[in-house]
Scaffold this active site. Structure first.
Site, PDB file in Angstrom:
ATOM      1  N   GLU A 304       0.826  -1.213   0.000  1.00 40.68           N
ATOM      2  CA  GLU A 304       0.000   0.000   0.000  1.00 40.68           C
ATOM      3  C   GLU A 304       0.862   1.266   0.000  1.00 40.68           C
ATOM      4  OE1 GLU A 304      -2.690  -0.642   3.331  1.00 40.68           O
ATOM      5  OE2 GLU A 304      -4.108  -1.572   1.954  1.00 40.68           O
ATOM      6  N   ASP A 378      -8.446  -8.849   3.533  1.00 41.41           N
ATOM      7  CA  ASP A 378      -8.282  -7.798   4.541  1.00 41.41           C
ATOM      8  C   ASP A 378      -9.335  -7.831   5.647  1.00 41.41           C
ATOM      9  OD1 ASP A 378      -7.311  -5.606   5.792  1.00 41.41           O
ATOM     10  OD2 ASP A 378      -7.943  -4.150   4.305  1.00 41.41           O
ATOM     11  N   GLU A 406     -12.939  -2.530  11.729  1.00 37.08           N
ATOM     12  CA  GLU A 406     -12.967  -1.707  10.519  1.00 37.08           C
ATOM     13  C   GLU A 406     -14.105  -2.101   9.581  1.00 37.08           C
ATOM     14  OE1 GLU A 406      -9.232  -1.870   8.493  1.00 37.08           O
ATOM     15  OE2 GLU A 406      -9.948  -0.812   6.721  1.00 37.08           O
TER      16      GLU A 406
HETATM   17  C1  BDP Z   1      -6.311  -2.112   5.933  1.00 37.65           C
HETATM   18  C2  BDP Z   1      -6.622  -0.748   6.429  1.00 37.65           C
HETATM   19  C3  BDP Z   1      -5.466   0.200   6.336  1.00 37.65           C
HETATM   20  C4  BDP Z   1      -4.227  -0.453   6.912  1.00 37.65           C
HETATM   21  C5  BDP Z   1      -3.958  -1.754   6.223  1.00 37.65           C
HETATM   22  C6  BDP Z   1      -2.813  -2.548   6.849  1.00 37.65           C
HETATM   23  O1  BDP Z   1      -7.723  -0.249   5.691  1.00 37.65           O
HETATM   24  O2  BDP Z   1      -5.825   1.372   7.018  1.00 37.65           O
HETATM   25  O3  BDP Z   1      -3.120   0.387   6.820  1.00 37.65           O
HETATM   26  O4  BDP Z   1      -5.066  -2.579   6.306  1.00 37.65           O
HETATM   27  O5  BDP Z   1      -3.107  -3.515   7.536  1.00 37.65           O
HETATM   28  O6  BDP Z   1      -7.227  -2.954   6.570  1.00 37.65           O
HETATM   29  O7  BDP Z   1      -1.657  -2.235   6.665  1.00 37.65           O
END
Ligand code: BDP
Length: 714
Positions: A304, A378, A406
């Site tokens: 990411e 996720d 989340e």
């Molecule tokens: C996702 C989230 C994000 C996190 C990412 C992570 O939306 O905010 O930074 O995972 O785990 O669930 O790195």
């Protein structure tokens, strides 16, 4: 007249002392120690009138204070402290304080303990024994848990030791006080006023974690800033470590891969460059000078948008091993996250972590553990277990659960995560034949690993109740208890938590546990039935957004995940599709290859099926989806009714919060159901099954709803 006034004042003063008058705002979590009923109180008094717990260390003081506080609160009488093991005593002993202990401590490690009812000179005594003081603290909490929940305290014979070594919270807390995916206020770390000001919450935090067996905490967000590695921030982390130490909670930090460049102007962050390795070694030395028992680093790299070793054409193992070498002389570890997917990789996102990490099996240093998210996508309301579990036998893998919800209604939906944890831990990987469960992978028993761990992304913030709602506290509690013993059932944990949080009275425990146990499945029903995933609206992930399709990266769009079209719905992960099923052991791959043998709960995760496909019930896929949406909403209505019935038995403040949140949840479950049906019906072009109500608003109206200030969204 004056005498009468005096009497009245006395009465007011006395009334304010009675425990029932105390407002309950949730701050005390499951450590409330409210006055117990007469029978329980007598039992506790009989077994805890004297506390014999010699030793001056901060940990012994913590254990003694906890017992004093607990017994005094529960019985109204303060036990005496004595170094003599008197009848009716609670005796806390290690081989150092009592060389001739009447029980064996082998196998309990430094954190485990035994509790046994014994006789000393013919008189009953409860012995809590351990190899070391940390074990005694855990034993004291266990005894208090039993005392508080009204259990029998005689004839005790308990042995308990953690099955998993690292039991950590991951705080996604930013240095500016915000919390990524945090729904319970701001960060409890007051970075600005640390290291000088160490508010009382820090010790309460450590106590609460120790009480459920958590033994470490990563203080900062995995999307890390380099600043947390500067001298001032190391001093701040050290101040927290000092508060946590007596409770057995070690401190860890998330690190940013390019910190050497950002902080000290290095030209590169290439893990094989000697200047980079030297920088990290010096940084580790600096940290250990301030925090001698520092736990280690957590790393999110090449994920990411975060930098990482792949930017220099090196592997995750190259990166992890370089950091591990810096930690090694100090006994520290590196937790390297496997949550990776790349914007330029067109392959199924669910496959990418496996594709990156599986080839590296056996290449990691022995103080590296790979942290694998629960769910290859996720933290969804439901995902099949991550295919890396069971696929890397030569690498220790730790589990990453998300306690902060989340994708499960955040702070206002009651969606108890115990069943989700249990389902994942019990999943069979078939890596070494039947019974190779995920729990056995992470506790190290399947492959003989000594470095073992489990992490939970914390749901803790500055809200008075810590977790954003009373019921969200149960998820923190369940995480800790199941990390200590991954074989505990969600039901057993819910029972414990309810008894401690409300009352051991069955009239409360039974209905509350029943509500909790079905609540996660209800969320799956009203959000992502039958194996759907990631249809939440973009960014904040709050509420439905199955229509979202225009974001830059394909895998950011819900349409990527459900793939609904005129012919059907679902993500084909069989051979005819992404073939993600091939990442599972052959018996599972075979099972998932055919919709008929795929568990219905994962159906659309693995298959793209026609709207008219027949489910096991005989109804069509479309009708079955609609029924599940309705079932989820109905479950929430049921929880509201149950909760209303508990009004006389729950204190006003906590009753009202839950009542209001359940009303929000019902409204939003309905919204999820209506918006999802409006959207999918526009694609399936099928009538609703008999009895199902049409969504009251147009699809356009649902699409128009925007939440620019929803919390937790970075
Ligand atoms: C996702 C989230 C994000 C996190 C990412 C992570 O939306 O905010 O930074 O995972 O785990 O669930 O790195």
């Amino acid at each position: 007249m004056i005498a009468r006034l005096f009497c009245w004042m006395m009465a007011v003063a006395l009334a304010s002392l009675t425990p029932l008058a105390r407002a309950e705002d949730g701050y005390d979590l499951w450590l409330r120690y409210m006055r117990a009923d007469a029978a329980t109180s007598a039992r506790i008094a009989a077994h805890g009138q004297v506390i014999a717990a010699p030793g001056d260390s901060a940990t012994m003081q913590a254990a003694r204070n906890e017992l004093l506080r607990g017994i005094t609160g529960l019985t109204g009488a303060t036990p005496t402290l004595s170094n003599i093991v008197a009848p009716g005593a609670l005796w806390l002993a290690t081989p150092r304080t009592a060389p001739a202990l009447p029980l064996k401590l082998e196998g309990l490690g430094q954190e485990g303990y035994a509790i046994r009812s014994i006789r000393v000179e013919g008189k009953p005594v409860t012995l809590i024994a351990a190899q070391g003081e940390m074990g005694l603290l855990h034993g004291a909490f266990h005894w208090l848990r039993l005392a508080q929940s009204g259990a029998a305290l005689d004839a005790m014979d308990i042995r308990s030791a953690p099955r998993i070594g690292l039991r950590l919270l991951n705080h996604w807390d930013n240095l500016d006080g915000t919390v990524e995916r945090g729904y319970s206020g701001s960060s409890i770390w007051d970075w600005w006023r640390l290291p000088d000001w160490k508010g009382p919450r820090y010790a309460d935090y450590a106590r609460a974690n120790a009480s459920i067996g958590i033994n470490g905490t990563v203080l900062n967000n995995v999307n890390a800033k380099s600043d947390s590695l500067t001298a001032p921030y190391i001093a701040k982390a050290a101040a927290l470590a000092d508060v946590f130490r007596p409770y057995g909670i070690k401190v860890y930090l998330s690190v940013k891969w390019t910190a050497p460049m950002e902080l000290d102007g290095l030209k590169t962050a290439d893990p094989l460059d000697p200047t980079v390795a030297a920088w990290w070694k010096a940084k580790a030395d600096e940290i250990y000078k301030a925090i001698p028992d520092f736990g280690g680093f957590l790393v999110k790299a090449n994920s990411e948008g975060q930098p990482g070793p792949q930017d220099y054409k090196r592997t995750h193992a190259d990166g992890a091993n370089m950091l591990a070498a810096a930690m090694k002389p100090h006994g520290g570890i590196v937790m390297w996250r496997a949550f990776v997917y790349a914007h330029d990789n067109p392959d199924d996102r669910a496959k990418q972590a496996y594709a990156d990490f599986k080839p590296l099996d056996g290449q990691f240093a022995d103080n590296v553990i790979v942290q694998v998210k629960n769910g290859a996508i996720d933290f969804q309301p439901r995902e099949p277990f991550h295919p890396l579990f069971g696929a890397m036998s030569r690498t220790p893998l730790m589990m990453e659960f998300q306690i902060t919800k989340e994708y499960l209604g955040q702070s206002t939906h009651l969606t108890y995560l115990g069943p989700l944890f249990e389902e994942t831990l019990k999943s069979d990987t078939f890596a070494k034949g039947k019974g190779s469960t995920v729990a056995k992978v992470i506790d190290g028993s399947l492959d003989g690993h000594r470095l073992t761990g489990i992490a939970g992304v914390a749901n803790i913030g500055t809200d008075r109740d810590w977790s954003g709602s009373i019921f969200n506290q149960a998820d923190w509690y369940a995480f800790g208890r199941m990390a200590w013993n991954p074989d505990l059932t969600a039901d057993a944990v819910a029972r414990e938590w309810t008894a401690l949080t409300f009352t051991p009275d069955k009239a409360v425990v039974e209905p509350v546990v029943a509500m909790m146990m079905g609540s996660r499945e209800a969320a799956v029903d009203y959000m992502t039935p039958l194996g759907l995933a990631h249809v939440m609206d973009t960014g904040h992930h709050y509420g439905p957004g199955p229509w979202v399709s225009e974001l830059a990266r394909p895998e950011w769009n819900p349409v990527y995940y459900h793939k609904a079209d005129a012919t059907g719905i679902g993500f084909d992960r069989t051979k005819s599709g992404s073939n993600a099923i091939a990442q599972y052991a052959p018996p599972l791959a075979k099972r998932f290859a055919d919709p008929r043998t795929t568990p219905e709960r994962d159906l659309l995760w693995f298959h793209h099926l026609p709207w008219g496909y027949r489910l096991a019930s005989g109804e069509t896929l479309w009708d079955g989806m609609v029924h599940r949406y309705d079932r989820g909403v109905a479950y929430v209505a049921g929880m509201r009714a149950t909760w209303e019935g508990l009004r006389p038995m729950v204190d006003g403040e906590r009753f009202a919060q839950t009542q209001t949140f359940l009303a929000i949840q019902q409204r939003e479950a309905q919204w999820w159901r209506d918006a999802s049906i409006a959207y999918f019906q526009s694609i399936a072009r099928r009538p609703l099954p008999a009895g199902a109500a049409s969504p009251p608003e147009s699809l356009e109206a649902y699409k128009m709803r925007k939440f620019p200030y929803a919390p937790g969204n970075p």
